[in-house]
Design an enzyme around this catalytic site. Structure first.
Site, mmCIF file in Angstrom:
data_model
loop_
_atom_site.group_PDB
_atom_site.id
_atom_site.type_symbol
_atom_site.label_atom_id
_atom_site.label_comp_id
_atom_site.label_asym_id
_atom_site.label_seq_id
_atom_site.Cartn_x
_atom_site.Cartn_y
_atom_site.Cartn_z
ATOM 1 C CE LYS A 66 -18.971 53.557 22.680
ATOM 2 N NZ LYS A 66 -19.034 52.098 22.475
ATOM 3 C CE LYS A 90 -29.930 54.072 21.887
ATOM 4 N NZ LYS A 90 -29.702 52.645 22.218
ATOM 5 C CE LYS A 102 -27.220 47.695 18.646
ATOM 6 N NZ LYS A 102 -27.621 48.539 19.771
ATOM 7 C CB THR A 185 -28.391 49.827 29.711
ATOM 8 O OG1 THR A 185 -27.146 49.875 29.008
ATOM 9 C CG2 THR A 185 -29.520 50.130 28.749
ATOM 10 C CG ASN A 216 -26.451 44.490 30.843
ATOM 11 O OD1 ASN A 216 -26.959 45.581 30.582
ATOM 12 N ND2 ASN A 216 -25.356 44.386 31.570
ATOM 13 C CB SER A 344 -20.177 53.229 26.140
ATOM 14 O OG SER A 344 -20.514 51.873 26.277
HETATM 15 N N1 LIG Z 1 -26.628 46.074 26.891
HETATM 16 C C1 LIG Z 1 -26.759 47.374 26.737
HETATM 17 O O1 LIG Z 1 -25.960 48.155 27.263
HETATM 18 C C2 LIG Z 1 -27.887 47.937 25.955
HETATM 19 C C3 LIG Z 1 -28.919 47.156 25.481
HETATM 20 N N2 LIG Z 1 -29.991 47.736 24.877
HETATM 21 C C4 LIG Z 1 -31.106 46.935 24.390
HETATM 22 O O2 LIG Z 1 -31.733 46.259 25.476
HETATM 23 C C5 LIG Z 1 -32.294 45.024 25.026
HETATM 24 C C6 LIG Z 1 -31.750 43.903 25.885
HETATM 25 O O3 LIG Z 1 -30.329 43.871 25.759
HETATM 26 P P1 LIG Z 1 -29.400 43.140 26.829
HETATM 27 O O4 LIG Z 1 -30.075 43.108 28.148
HETATM 28 O O5 LIG Z 1 -28.062 43.736 26.685
HETATM 29 O O6 LIG Z 1 -29.346 41.679 26.222
HETATM 30 P P2 LIG Z 1 -29.125 40.299 27.007
HETATM 31 O O7 LIG Z 1 -28.701 39.339 25.959
HETATM 32 O O8 LIG Z 1 -28.267 40.491 28.196
HETATM 33 O O9 LIG Z 1 -30.579 39.950 27.528
HETATM 34 C C7 LIG Z 1 -31.665 39.795 26.669
HETATM 35 C C8 LIG Z 1 -32.825 39.259 27.478
HETATM 36 O O10 LIG Z 1 -33.948 39.107 26.638
HETATM 37 C C9 LIG Z 1 -34.444 37.783 26.796
HETATM 38 N N3 LIG Z 1 -35.160 37.375 25.604
HETATM 39 C C10 LIG Z 1 -34.722 37.026 24.396
HETATM 40 N N4 LIG Z 1 -35.733 36.720 23.587
HETATM 41 C C11 LIG Z 1 -36.852 36.872 24.335
HETATM 42 C C12 LIG Z 1 -38.227 36.688 24.087
HETATM 43 N N5 LIG Z 1 -38.640 36.289 22.884
HETATM 44 N N6 LIG Z 1 -39.102 36.945 25.104
HETATM 45 C C13 LIG Z 1 -38.674 37.339 26.307
HETATM 46 N N7 LIG Z 1 -37.383 37.529 26.596
HETATM 47 C C14 LIG Z 1 -36.492 37.303 25.629
HETATM 48 C C15 LIG Z 1 -33.220 36.963 27.055
HETATM 49 O O11 LIG Z 1 -33.540 35.701 27.616
HETATM 50 P P3 LIG Z 1 -32.370 34.599 27.788
HETATM 51 O O12 LIG Z 1 -31.265 35.220 28.592
HETATM 52 O O13 LIG Z 1 -33.027 33.526 28.547
HETATM 53 O O14 LIG Z 1 -31.932 34.271 26.403
HETATM 54 C C16 LIG Z 1 -32.535 37.884 28.067
HETATM 55 O O15 LIG Z 1 -33.177 37.800 29.311
HETATM 56 C C17 LIG Z 1 -31.941 44.928 23.540
HETATM 57 O O16 LIG Z 1 -32.993 45.450 22.779
HETATM 58 C C18 LIG Z 1 -30.721 45.836 23.420
HETATM 59 O O17 LIG Z 1 -30.533 46.325 22.112
HETATM 60 C C19 LIG Z 1 -30.102 49.087 24.731
HETATM 61 C C20 LIG Z 1 -29.109 49.907 25.171
HETATM 62 C C21 LIG Z 1 -27.886 49.390 25.741
HETATM 63 O O1 LIG Z 2 -22.533 51.272 24.784
HETATM 64 C C1 LIG Z 2 -22.550 51.431 23.577
HETATM 65 O O2 LIG Z 2 -21.635 51.906 22.933
HETATM 66 C C2 LIG Z 2 -23.767 51.052 22.738
HETATM 67 C C3 LIG Z 2 -24.889 50.409 23.453
HETATM 68 C C4 LIG Z 2 -25.928 50.066 22.446
HETATM 69 O O3 LIG Z 2 -25.701 49.257 21.565
HETATM 70 C C5 LIG Z 2 -27.216 50.712 22.502
HETATM 71 O O4 LIG Z 2 -27.365 51.736 23.172
HETATM 72 O O5 LIG Z 2 -28.151 50.217 21.848
#
Ligand SMILES: NC(=O)C1=CN([C@@H]2O[C@H](COP(=O)(O)OP(=O)(O)OC[C@H]3O[C@@H](n4cnc5c(N)ncnc54)[C@H](OP(=O)(O)O)[C@@H]3O)[C@@H](O)[C@H]2O)C=CC1
Ligand SMILES: O=C(O)CCC(=O)C(=O)O
Length: 411
Positions: A66, A90, A102, A185, A216, A344
């Site tokens: 996953k 995790k 991943k 998240t 997100n 999820s």
């Molecule tokens: N989505 C999920 O369910 C999960 C996500 N994560 C982790 O959380 C983190 C964020 O994921 P998620 O929110 O889904 O991704 P998104 O693509 O939705 O958002 C990423 C954010 O990071 C910003 N960003 C990118 N590069 C930079 C930078 N150099 N400096 C500052 N901000 C930056 C983006 O800006 P912009 O939008 O302007 O490009 C955006 O605001 C990742 O590490 C991901 O692996 C962990 C667990 C679950």
């Molecule tokens: O929701 C999932 O299956 C995975 C989310 C994820 O990629 C993470 O936790 O980093």
């Protein structure tokens, strides 16, 4: 240190704490399967463009693998490998019946049109459809992907295997997505932060927060922390960084970012240098964007008392050591951001049951899992006299090791 070296290092430290046999340690470290595929698509102007897609399936001892799929220019095999391994630990920390995987495609999604993104996602799915599945490997969103990406994967996969909603999670609600997954998240980050602060005699209300990333995870964390009375004093995204010592008006910022595609130019705060966001004065720092951002270059200058890792692998091991000496408490990614994969799991369960939960049930169950996860991590910290990162790693690695040994190796 690159993401894979850092993750391997943390795994090995946990394995030594647990006293694992060296052969078992090696078998847990090597990924189950690494997939690399070429994805060529016609662009809207008729020219061809090739991309490389990856899916690393790290471990399946505890259940189907996953993990999310990331679209980002910096996606590379080592990073995907590290992120897949982190998913294995995790899902075990969260105690949900999965292994870890991943995926990613090296591309810049902001430079692709919707139809180009759809073609790329469909070609990637065609290349990996035989190796994913409801009981084999279940993708989800990560950076640069979202519910629409999952809808395309579901549709393309279903052409080969028949209608299969549980092959992906993080889907749109209309296609069997779970209520509450979009916020999960960020909500998990809220519950994790509450658990950590309560343990330290504090609450969300009255604390000052800085959040890097407003996608997100970052935007949901900001909204939910704001609703609980936390003061968010600085945020950033790819467009820039903003700060307001009195607290940023988060509902207005959410409206602004929807209309303007970024935080830059928001009237209710001052613009600051993006590189300094992690160094802003605050109580709780929440990195919610890229990996490796807290490292030996900046760790000494961090002013936060607590770091809650909403992003995956935001803190380099060198920085871990520096911050520990400074007395900064770090809540590690494999626990702090596990709310996404936990919901999820609820989505997958609902798809298999063919029964939809209401949002209150999803959020209550998520709170139960996050609360139990914190207690389990703390118990490991006590047993092994270690910090929260090693508490979480040893918890996850131990659960996976036990499942591996129980399943055995007989041919
Ligand atoms: N989505 C999920 O369910 C999960 C996500 N994560 C982790 O959380 C983190 C964020 O994921 P998620 O929110 O889904 O991704 P998104 O693509 O939705 O958002 C990423 C954010 O990071 C910003 N960003 C990118 N590069 C930079 C930078 N150099 N400096 C500052 N901000 C930056 C983006 O800006 P912009 O939008 O302007 O490009 C955006 O605001 C990742 O590490 C991901 O692996 C962990 C667990 C679950
Ligand atoms: O929701 C999932 O299956 C995975 C989310 C994820 O990629 C993470 O936790 O980093």
């Amino acid at each position: 240190m690159n993401a894979l070296a850092a993750t391997n290092r943390n795994f090995k430290l946990a394995s030594r704490l647990l006293g694992l046999d060296s052969k078992l340690e090696k078998s847990l470290l090597i990924p189950f399967r690494e997939i690399k595929v070429e994805c060529t698509i016609p662009k809207d102007d008729g020219t061809l463009q090739s991309y490389i897609g990856f899916r690393v399936q790290h471990d399946n001892a505890r259940g189907p693998m996953k993990g999310g799929i990331r679209y980002h220019p910096e996606v590379d095999p080592d990073e995907v490998n590290a992120l897949a391994q982190l998913m294995t630990w995790k899902t075990a920390v969260a105690n949900i019946p999965y292994g870890g995987a991943k995926g990613g495609i090296g591309c810049n999604p902001s430079e692709l049109s919707i139809s180009e993104l759809e073609r790329l996602t469909r070609v990637f799915t065609q290349k990996i459809h035989d190796l994913i599945g409801t009981h084999m490997d279940v993708p989800a969103p990560d950076m640069g992907t979202g519910p629409q990406t999952m809808a395309w994967i579901l549709d393309e996969y279903s052409k080969f295997h028949g209608y299969s909603p549980a092959v992906v999670t993080g889907k749109p609600i209309d296609l069997g997505g779970s209520l509450g997954r979009d916020a999960a998240t960020g909500r998990g980050v809220l519950f994790a932060t509450e658990a950590l602060l309560n343990e330290n005699g504090k609450s969300i209300s009255g604390q000052r927060f800085v959040i890097q990333g407003f996608g997100n995870v970052g935007s949901w964390a900001a909204q939910l922390i704001d609703e609980k009375g936390g003061k968010i004093v600085a945020v950033s995204d790819i467009t820039g960084a903003i700060k307001n010592k009195k607290g940023i008006d988060i509902p207005s910022l959410l409206k602004y970012t929807k209309e303007n595609k970024g935080v830059k130019g928001f009237h209710g705060a001052d613009s600051i240098d993006s590189n300094s966001i992690l160094l802003e004065d605050c109580d709780v720092l929440i990195p919610a964007a890229l990996g490796g951002v807290i490292n030996r270059e900046n760790a000494n200058e961090i002013k936060a008392k607590f770091i809650v890792e909403a992003a995956n692998h935001p803190t380099d091991p060198d920085a871990d050591e520096i911050l520990k000496k400074k007395g900064v408490v770090i809540l590690p990614d494999i626990y702090a951001n596990s709310g996404g994969v936990t919901v999820s799991y609820f989505e997958w369960v609902q798809n298999i049951q063919g029964f939809m939960w209401d949002e209150e049930k999803v959020n209550n169950e998520l709170k139960n899992y996050m609360t139990k996860g914190f207690k389990d991590v703390k118990d490991m910290c006590k047993t092994h006299e270690c910090d929260l990162r090693m508490g979480a790693f040893s918890l996850g690695v131990n659960r996976v090791a036990r499942a591996t040994v129980l399943r055995g190796w007989e041919a």
